[in-house]
Design a protein around this motif. Sequence first.
Motif, PDB file in Angstrom:
ATOM      1  N   HIS A  25       0.799  -1.221   0.000  1.00  0.00           N
ATOM      2  CA  HIS A  25       0.000   0.000   0.000  1.00  0.00           C
ATOM      3  C   HIS A  25       0.833   1.272   0.000  1.00  0.00           C
ATOM      4  N   SER A  26       2.141   1.132  -0.019  1.00  0.00           N
ATOM      5  CA  SER A  26       3.010   2.311  -0.061  1.00  0.00           C
ATOM      6  C   SER A  26       4.362   1.905  -0.619  1.00  0.00           C
ATOM      7  N   TRP A  28      -0.460   2.848  -4.243  1.00  0.00           N
ATOM      8  CA  TRP A  28       0.293   3.342  -3.092  1.00  0.00           C
ATOM      9  C   TRP A  28      -0.269   4.668  -2.588  1.00  0.00           C
ATOM     10  N   SER A  29      -0.197   4.841  -1.311  1.00  0.00           N
ATOM     11  CA  SER A  29      -0.592   6.102  -0.686  1.00  0.00           C
ATOM     12  C   SER A  29       0.560   6.581   0.208  1.00  0.00           C
ATOM     13  N   PRO A  30       1.164   7.748  -0.118  1.00  0.00           N
ATOM     14  CA  PRO A  30       0.825   8.584  -1.263  1.00  0.00           C
ATOM     15  C   PRO A  30       1.268   7.951  -2.585  1.00  0.00           C
ATOM     16  N   THR A  31       0.625   8.399  -3.670  1.00  0.00           N
ATOM     17  CA  THR A  31       0.969   7.891  -4.992  1.00  0.00           C
ATOM     18  C   THR A  31       2.283   8.505  -5.445  1.00  0.00           C
TER      19      THR A  31
END
Length: 526
Positions: free
Chosen positions: A92-93, A124-127
């Motif tokens: 997720h990142s 992903w966060s942040p992208t």
Amino acid sequence: MRGIIRRRTIRVNVILENGVIRTLDPSLPVVRSLAIAGGLVAGGVGTHETALPGPERIDLGGRFVLPGFTDSHVHFATWAVAQDEVRLEDTHSLEEALARVRDAVARAPEGRWLRGRGWRSGDWSPTVEPTKEALDEIVSDRPVALLARDSHSLWLNSAALSHANGDLEVPGGVVEVDERGEPTGVLREESCWHFRDAHIEISDDEYVEAMRAGVRLAASRGVTAVHDKDGWIGALRFWQRLERDGALALRVWQSLPAEKADELADVDVTSGLGGPLLRLGYLKAFMDGTLGSQTARMLDGSGVEITSRDELVAMIRAGARAGFPLAVHAIGDLANREALDAFEETRAEWQPLGLRPRIEHAQLLAREDLPRFAALGVAASVQFSHAPSDRDLADRFWGELESEPYAFRSLLDSGAVVVNGSDAPIEELDPLAGIRAGALRTLDERPAWRPEQAVSVEQALTATCVTPAWLSGDEHRRGKLLPGFYADLVVLDRDPLECNSDELGEINVVATMLDGGWTHNPPPWA
């Protein structure tokens, strides 16, 4: 012995009874028992029972039987070796992805490339986009190569990039650069594939051993046939080794690169050459990139053109001369339109030969192009699991467009031939998960995404069992459980056509049979 049973030990004269057997033929959809002799379905018990002297009776115990599953779009060799690579699909990142690489470095043998796959920066966060510098901080003394989830982008560290000596630019490729004009470490499309093929080392032995295990895993998931897309790496020779070893426990319809058409014509090799388990099938080409890499070719002018419409016309004609149908990857709405245009322009050359061409993915279609698949006789080779997997990216990048994303129900309603695959290793090779994705349009706790495009469970089963056999010219010997057809089947613990939607994810494969022999979990069963 449980697990793979070599074809030399085929079981003959078997009766499966005390269960529900779905033939997937509308004229006789359900039979109570099934007789099998010499690797073929002999018929329902009663009329044909006397033809089976001393048959072994297998008590299904109320279980359910279907024709074996076909994965109509799988990169089998690539998927098999990916089982031992760094997996980044659910990161997720950027930091989480880097942490997995760091853990893998500690376990990996020294002196080898560290390979991985599955990242998608849009998740992903942040992208943020990955860079070579981020990888260099973790490992700088060995090359690292990480394929994106869609296999159309490659993330490299500096040690890996050095293998190319600056030779990164190729036609149809993208080399991402920073504000100084230096490569960031991300290559896309043809640049990605050129680097992979030229520099990332995987031996034939590694492929074959991984595929040996992969065949067992596929059988455990009810798979009895695949349409393999790894012709570009020479997968045919890997399959041939498995067949010589007696370890090929599924049927393979093998692709070859479209560029090989003239060579095939020169030696009079045509589609269908081979035996019951391994046959040459079709030619494969690419129109554009992907949604995840933002290289899909779009009507708004964006994206990457890998093959032009005119070039595809030439490929289709060359394939027809060689006696091969063509399968072409097309994601964006413009790529799909131009692929359909090319098949329409050349129809007089491939249609009289009985060739069955296909567009792979067909992910974004202009509404006016939807009925053209049926009108032209071009199959849509789609992946039901892509819709719930890609929903967030599709909403972000395609949500405001008039073109239809992942319009599986619309294709079926138009009369198009639709087959289902996984695109493994992009998604996992798991037909039951694909069937569930097609029917539910979700694979998590969220509501269905674009539920109007959901297909029925019966349609999903047809696209996974029946129609793939037609596409490979096997409709009179595979895909249904009828007399004279191959005894390729899967035993399930519950009936997908009768269970509630919330139970679809709980169905389990009990056993798998190919050619009358058990390839996974022979009976008796508890």
